[in-house]
Design a protein around this motif. Structure first.
Motif, mmCIF file in Angstrom:
data_model
loop_
_atom_site.group_PDB
_atom_site.id
_atom_site.type_symbol
_atom_site.label_atom_id
_atom_site.label_comp_id
_atom_site.label_asym_id
_atom_site.label_seq_id
_atom_site.Cartn_x
_atom_site.Cartn_y
_atom_site.Cartn_z
ATOM 1 N N LEU A 68 0.802 -1.216 0.000
ATOM 2 C CA LEU A 68 0.000 0.000 0.000
ATOM 3 C C LEU A 68 0.840 1.274 0.000
ATOM 4 C CD1 LEU A 68 -2.788 -0.994 2.561
ATOM 5 C CD2 LEU A 68 -3.107 -0.595 0.104
ATOM 6 N N GLU A 72 6.358 2.478 -6.222
ATOM 7 C CA GLU A 72 6.049 1.481 -7.246
ATOM 8 C C GLU A 72 7.280 0.693 -7.685
ATOM 9 O OE1 GLU A 72 3.052 -0.167 -9.848
ATOM 10 O OE2 GLU A 72 2.751 1.576 -8.557
ATOM 11 N N VAL A 110 -5.465 -3.647 -2.525
ATOM 12 C CA VAL A 110 -4.150 -3.316 -3.061
ATOM 13 C C VAL A 110 -4.233 -3.257 -4.585
ATOM 14 C CG1 VAL A 110 -1.763 -4.117 -3.332
ATOM 15 C CG2 VAL A 110 -2.906 -4.317 -1.115
ATOM 16 N N GLU A 111 -3.559 -2.299 -5.188
ATOM 17 C CA GLU A 111 -3.589 -2.150 -6.651
ATOM 18 C C GLU A 111 -3.067 -3.432 -7.311
ATOM 19 O OE1 GLU A 111 -3.187 -1.549 -10.452
ATOM 20 O OE2 GLU A 111 -1.229 -1.372 -9.480
ATOM 21 N N PRO A 112 -3.867 -4.091 -8.165
ATOM 22 C CA PRO A 112 -3.487 -5.388 -8.735
ATOM 23 C C PRO A 112 -2.162 -5.388 -9.486
ATOM 24 C CG PRO A 112 -5.814 -4.960 -9.131
ATOM 25 C CD PRO A 112 -5.226 -3.698 -8.567
ATOM 26 N N GLY A 113 -1.837 -4.266 -10.151
ATOM 27 C CA GLY A 113 -0.592 -4.218 -10.895
ATOM 28 C C GLY A 113 0.637 -4.391 -10.009
ATOM 29 N N ARG A 114 0.573 -3.869 -8.791
ATOM 30 C CA ARG A 114 1.685 -4.031 -7.855
ATOM 31 C C ARG A 114 1.877 -5.505 -7.499
ATOM 32 N NH1 ARG A 114 2.750 0.566 -3.654
ATOM 33 N NH2 ARG A 114 2.851 2.340 -5.079
ATOM 34 N N ASP A 298 -9.559 -8.060 -12.404
ATOM 35 C CA ASP A 298 -8.229 -7.489 -12.612
ATOM 36 C C ASP A 298 -7.137 -8.396 -12.054
ATOM 37 O OD1 ASP A 298 -9.250 -5.294 -13.916
ATOM 38 O OD2 ASP A 298 -9.315 -4.031 -12.124
#
Length: 411
Positions: A68, A72, A110-114, A298
């Motif tokens: 979080l 990046e 949590v952002e899936p791309g991470r 996603d």
């Protein structure tokens, strides 16, 4: 778990799971919440003659904070010292125990791309380690013990203490800890699985056809030299080990470009700390060309986009609907258990041991023989009470394999 139960469990994992040998190294990967079990495993390992025991701890709540809050760029990095550590121990002939006991939704939000970037980065860094395990060059075993967050996800309507107690009992039954001598019980279980394995290997199927009322309608070609395994594996010097506890599956590999049709999930899939639910995959010439998901779209996309091989299957596994785990009527939200309650496939890398002579083949030979390669290997469940599987032999005969979710006959 009570100390007596932990000690009994540890004996089973060390003697039957990884089958630790004199002067061998043991590496344990464990959540912080599983410290008591990790200590019991270490105690038993030293009693059985381990040279040393190394524990790699993980803290999923700290990992969540990192996903979080961290920049990046850090998710595209993997420390050399961690890669070198795994490579050192695998080259030394160590055996590996992984304790799978995560909160199924710890990474929700949590952002899936991470998550997908970190998964891919780790897979690339630990490629040698993973390939050695998948070739059965080292013994390994995945097991579980209850943790509060996991137990409360499985048993949502009771207090934490009761949820922990119920999950402990369910795990004990699944891994045969409730037997008077679990090690002896597992010897019998391995023999039972071997009978179905031997029958499948005698059939020399070139294709399996799957159908059920959920909408699964798919054909899966099998490589000419495919081999069914189940119950126990062997490393190259002949030492036997059990890779998953529990295990109820007989598994092999599909022909990489030989999967055609639609597959519909039968159970939720925990992946990267999230749940993917009610999803479908459409295959053409082996590749996923379309997919849907009511929840976790996603996350599923990130899995499929890991690399080229993550859109192809690497495993086909047969599990009777009346397996002991399914009869518990519990959704574990943990693939180690749920995959042993249901027939399943796996996206990603194939096990070289599922080809005759495959463990001695190089990457080009494996690809030529029909094996898929990928940085990932993710099981997902498709088995239902009405699943029908028909095997097509080399000479074109159609042989019933599953009817009404079970093998057509006892072997």
């Amino acid at each position: 778990m009570k100390i007596e139960t932990l000690e009994k469990y540890a004996r089973l994992v060390i003697k039957t799971g990884v089958n630790l040998q004199q002067d061998q190294l043991l590496v344990i990967s464990a959540p912080l919440e599983c410290a008591a079990f990790s200590r019991a495993l270490a105690e038993r390992a030293y009693q059985e003659g381990a040279r040393d025991v190394v524990v790699v701890w993980n803290d999923e709540q700290l990992a969540r904070i990192r996903f979080l809050r961290a920049p990046e760029a850090v998710f595209a990095e993997y420390p050399d010292w961690q890669r070198d550590m795994y490579n050192f121990y695998v080259r030394q002939g160590a055996v590996f125990v992984s304790i799978a006991a995560s909160d199924p939704e710890v990474m929700k939000g949590v952002e899936p791309g991470r998550l997908s970037t970190a998964q891919k980065t780790r897979g690339q860094a630990l490629k040698e380690y993973r390939e050695r395990l998948m070739r059965n060059e080292n013994g390994w075993c995945v097991v579980s013990v209850p943790t509060p967050s996991w137990a409360m996800k499985v048993f949502t309507d009771v207090p934490e203490a009761e949820a922990m107690d119920r999950l402990e009992k369910a795990i004990a039954a699944a891994v045969r800890l409730d037997a008077e001598d679990p090690v002896t019980a597992w010897e019998e279980h391995k023999q039972n699985l071997r009978r179905n394995m031997n029958w499948l290997n005698e059939q020399h199927f070139r294709q399996l056809q799957y159908k059920n009322s959920l909408g699964t309608d798919v054909t899966v070609d099998l490589p000419e030299k495919h081999w069914w395994s189940g119950g126990a594996e062997h490393i190259r010097d002949g030492v036997e080990f059990v890779a998953n506890m529990p295990t109820e599956e007989i598994f092999s590999m599909p022909q990489r470009e030989g999967v055609n049709g639609k597959v519909v999930s039968a159970l939720p899939l925990p992946y990267n700390g999230n749940l993917i639910e009610n999803f479908s995959l459409t295959f053409r010439a082996g590749k996923v060309v379309d997919f849907t998901a009511e929840k976790g779209y996603d996350i599923l996309k990130g899995l499929l986009d890991t690399d080229e091989g993550s859109r192809y299957l690497g495993e086909v596994a047969l599990v009777p609907w009346d397996s002991p785990i399914n009869r518990q009527n519990i959704l574990f939200y943990n693939t180690l258990f749920d995959e042993n309650a249901s027939c399943h496939f796996a996206l990603g890398k194939a096990y070289p041991s599922c080809l005759r002579g495959g463990s001695d083949m190089g990457p080009e030979e494996l690809a030529a023989a029909g094996a898929n390669d990928s940085l990932t290997h993710v099981d997902f469940m498709i088995g239902t009470a009405d699943l029908e599987i028909t095997g097509i032999t080399d000479d074109g005969r159609a042989v019933p394999v599953f009817r009404q979710g079970n093998f057509t006959q006892e072997r």
